[in-house]
Write an enzyme that holds these catalytic residues in place. Structure first.
Site, PDB file in Angstrom:
ATOM      1  N   ASP A 165       0.778  -1.236   0.000  1.00 39.39           N
ATOM      2  CA  ASP A 165       0.000   0.000   0.000  1.00 39.39           C
ATOM      3  C   ASP A 165       0.816   1.295   0.000  1.00 39.39           C
ATOM      4  O   ASP A 165       1.170   1.810  -1.044  1.00 39.39           O
ATOM      5  CB  ASP A 165      -0.985  -0.017   1.174  1.00 39.39           C
ATOM      6  CG  ASP A 165      -2.036  -1.098   1.017  1.00 39.39           C
ATOM      7  OD1 ASP A 165      -1.807  -2.027   0.225  1.00 39.39           O
ATOM      8  OD2 ASP A 165      -3.084  -1.029   1.666  1.00 39.39           O
ATOM      9  N   GLU A 210      -3.872  -7.036  13.224  1.00 36.74           N
ATOM     10  CA  GLU A 210      -3.433  -6.910  11.840  1.00 36.74           C
ATOM     11  C   GLU A 210      -1.934  -6.629  11.748  1.00 36.74           C
ATOM     12  O   GLU A 210      -1.248  -7.160  10.870  1.00 36.74           O
ATOM     13  CB  GLU A 210      -4.221  -5.786  11.168  1.00 36.74           C
ATOM     14  CG  GLU A 210      -3.920  -5.603   9.696  1.00 36.74           C
ATOM     15  CD  GLU A 210      -4.764  -4.498   9.075  1.00 36.74           C
ATOM     16  OE1 GLU A 210      -4.712  -4.351   7.842  1.00 36.74           O
ATOM     17  OE2 GLU A 210      -5.474  -3.782   9.815  1.00 36.74           O
TER      18      GLU A 210
END
Length: 724
Positions: free
Chosen positions: A486, A683
């Site tokens: 990302d 995460e």
């Protein structure tokens, strides 16, 4: 919520799931079991238990609602005689469908120890709470997934009627007023509500008409015991933690992490939004391409619904990311392949079955209205020129590795081993599987080469091969979502002459995998072809991406003078050739890579390897998604690569062994510490504090910690050699 999820789970037997509902002061356990038999998948049952928490009042009232619905062709009806006061005893439904045949679904009353709230309001006379309240609805197929909203809408009507009847000042108590209507009729969705005082238990039982016998509570009790014992026994043999994690305190943690990964496997079906306009801007050939592609994406009429498609997959997080992600899935399946290779190969095949005629697979599978309701609109559309790291090839390499060790499965005491390891016990089955999949694998591989190529010739770059260079499509000034990394820093501004280190490394891994697959199934000519690609990629990684000045691997771009230059942001990208297993043990680059990994001012932290160097100006800036945090999937690749290096004789062997031991310990201890503190997997983990952050209950690739725990302990070299 003080934690929730599977404590133990096996897809073939069932397991136990616990919800620690601190807000409602109760712990709810569901024990789900499968009983095979017949032609329609057999029977199943769920035992639901509620135990008030320590801070609960003496008379804790809990309302439980179970619903069942029939979507598509088929029928499902409540077969009890209608009673306006509710149903005493077991609620029974009967149904049939093409896939399930005829079946019954029962919701039991539960043991005599169950207690219900006593009458405390005159409304109790018309709706006694010692019975099951059942309400039937007829719902359009497209809306069945909205059961929660439908329930609340229905319940609001009932609440409004009670308030109108009794008034605000004389309203029934909450457990009486927040109830559904007693309304058994024809429908395709049926709600069953039970209200308890204190601890409770009841069963939900599905009996297939083709099964040898219907399921009952006694059979469920026996199946629960069998599933619990079988899970513990198999885990101790297949994924047993090695020292120093072979202590009792880690057992529940390891069981939970793996069970929530495998318990997240599901079947998804529906249509998807795809832009097949093939706009020329999507070639991304011009400077300023990111502006052109942004405009192209806004054009009306380019996006259309495709499908429906089906996918069998695991997911990153049941509550937050309940859908398939392509690059996540390869990581998810690493520990699953150790547990059940047959299951794993079914999932791999399901993913490759999504491929279009060109070889493209959508990187995020958002199938149907329900899936789209969880995704912001700007991320729903998939683009056929967008790639994603080809991690499923890691699993195909794992299959080939395991074929050499298939004999170890033949003496297993697990009665299901012949199913779980069918492809390993009979190598010809595995070869037939690979032969069947091979045309799709080749199509996907060459789609990558065609769509993600990088430009060498236009900029007079010097390299061993003029063809082996790669660039992610779909980038903006701030993100390369297609890479999976990302917001990781990339060359600025974006340029069509960019070359990406991580992508050429993934292509090297993918090529190696294709070579090994071709060799396994006897495609001799293809072996030679892939060997040529593989050699050229490995050579070009050094020629195009190694910076002598920075002593690391870097992305490349074109500067104002039309010269190829390195843009070095030390971090995960810098070590990708090492992570993907492309550097031999005698590589002259290894020393610098190990220096970068082990330096506390660069990538090393007490909690794992940072995504971006602490010395980088972008460290912890902006979105800070891949700009500092510790990610378990990339750290797993590092642990694996260090282990392989530690097993290879050479000048780096001892150092790799030490780094492997330290990194393995740091990762496991931190994830375990945060699981104990918060009761969740996360995460990512903060590189400065170790705290879990972003999405909680992220039991996708964070569950790789289980695989890391099961890897050998190299702190005792003699013992390790004996194990190996």
């Amino acid at each position: 919520m003080a934690g929730y999820g599977w404590d133990q789970y096996d897809v073939r037997l069932g397991g136990r799931q616990t919800i620690h509902d601190a807000g409602n002061m109760i712990d709810i356990t569901t024990e789900f079991v499968k009983i095979p038999g017949g032609q329609h998948g057999g029977n199943w049952g769920v035992r639901i238990r509620g135990i008030p928490r320590e801070d609960a009042p003496e008379h804790l009232v809990t309302s439980m609602i179970f619903y069942a619905a029939m979507e598509g062709f088929g029928n499902l009806q409540v077969s009890n005689e209608e009673d306006e006061l509710g149903i005493m005893g077991t609620v029974k439904m009967e149904g049939s469908s093409n896939e399930l045949g005829e079946f019954t679904l029962e919701v039991t009353e539960g043991p005599e120890s169950n207690v219900h709230p006593p009458p405390r309001h005159k409304s109790y006379a018309s709706k006694p709470l010692d019975r099951s309240i059942v309400s039937s609805l007829q719902v359009e197929d497209a809306n069945i997934w909205q059961a929660k909203a439908l329930l609340f809408q229905h319940m609001k009507t009932e609440i409004d009627e009670m308030i109108s009847l009794y008034g605000q000042e004389n309203a029934p108590p909450p457990w009486q007023i927040f109830t559904i209507a007693n309304n058994v009729r024809e429908g395709n969705m049926h709600f069953v509500q039970k209200v308890f005082d204190g601890a409770f238990e009841f069963d939900v039982m599905f009996s297939s008409g083709s099964a040898p016998e219907p399921v009952n509570s006694g059979i469920i009790s026996k199946a629960i015991r069998t599933a619990t014992e079988a899970f513990s026994d198999r885990f101790s043999k297949v994924l047993a933690p090695k020292a120093p994690f072979n202590k009792p305190k880690y057992q529940a943690f390891a069981h939970s992490m793996f069970s929530n990964l495998i318990g997240g496997i599901g079947y998804f079906y529906g249509d998807a939004l795809v832009d097949r306009s093939y706009a020329p801007e999507y070639e991304e050939e011009n400077e300023g391409f990111w502006q052109e592609t942004a405009e192209a994406r806004q054009r009306q009429g380019a996006v259309k619904l495709e499908g429906p498609a089906e996918l069998y997959t695991s997911i990153p997080s049941r509550p937050f990311f309940p859908r398939g992600f392509l690059w996540d899935e390869g990581f998810h399946l690493v520990p699953v392949a150790d547990w059940d290779m047959d299951l794993t190969l079914d999932i791999v095949k399901s993913w490759f079955s999504l491929m279009d005629e060109d070889g493209w697979i959508g990187r995020e599978q958002i199938l149907g209205h329900e899936a789209r309701s969880k995704v912001p609109q700007e991320f729903q559309v998939q683009y056929p020129h967008y790639a994603n790291p080809p991690t499923l090839f890691l699993i195909l390499e794992s299959l080939i590795d395991k074929l050499q060790d298939a004999a170890s499965f033949k003496d297993s005491a697990d009665p299901l081993e012949s199913i779980r390891s069918a492809h390993l016990q009979n190598p010809e089955n595995a070869k037939n599987y690979l032969r069947e999949l091979y045309p799709l694998l080749k199509r996907h591989y060459f789609w990558f080469r065609k769509t993600q190529w990088g430009d060498i010739k236009s900029y007079d770059r010097e390299a061993f091969s003029t063809k082996e260079a790669y660039r992610w499509r779909g980038r903006s000034t701030t993100h390369v979502l297609t890479s999976g990394l990302d917001d990781y820093p990339r060359p600025q501004p974006p340029h069509p002459g960019e070359l990406h280190t991580d992508l050429i490394s993934w292509m090297g891994m993918m090529t190696r995998s294709m070579r090994r697959i071709a060799n396994t199934i006897g495609e001799v000519d293809d072996v030679k072809e892939f060997q040529g690609y593989e050699t050229a990629i490995i050579r070009n990684i050094d020629d195009l991406h190694w910076s002598k000045k920075e002593q690391t691997y870097c992305d490349a771009t074109i500067d104002d003078y039309e010269e190829s230059v390195h843009v070095c942001h030390k971090g995960y990208i810098s070590i990708f050739p090492f992570l993907t297993g492309l550097l031999p043990a005698d590589s002259p680059r290894l020393g610098a890579i190990l220096d970068l990994i082990s330096d506390p001012e660069e990538l090393w932290s007490p909690y794992g390897i940072r995504s971006l160097s602490k010395s980088n100006l972008n460290y912890q800036t902006g979105e800070d998604y891949w700009r500092s945090p510790v990610w378990i999937n990339i750290n797993y690749l590092a642990v694996r690569a260090l282990f392989d290096l530690a097993q290879s004789s050479g000048s780096h062997q001892k150092r790799a062994s030490k780094l492997y031991t330290s990194l393995r310990t740091n990762l496991v201890e931190n994830v375990f510490k945060e699981w104990e503190r918060t009761k969740f997997a996360w995460e990512q983990y903060n590189a400065e504090t170790g705290e879990g952050q972003r999405t909680q209950h992220f039991t996708g690739w964070t569950s790789l910690v289980v695989k890391i725990m099961a890897m050998p302990d190299l702190s005792n070299v003699k013992k390790v050699k004996e194990e190996l």
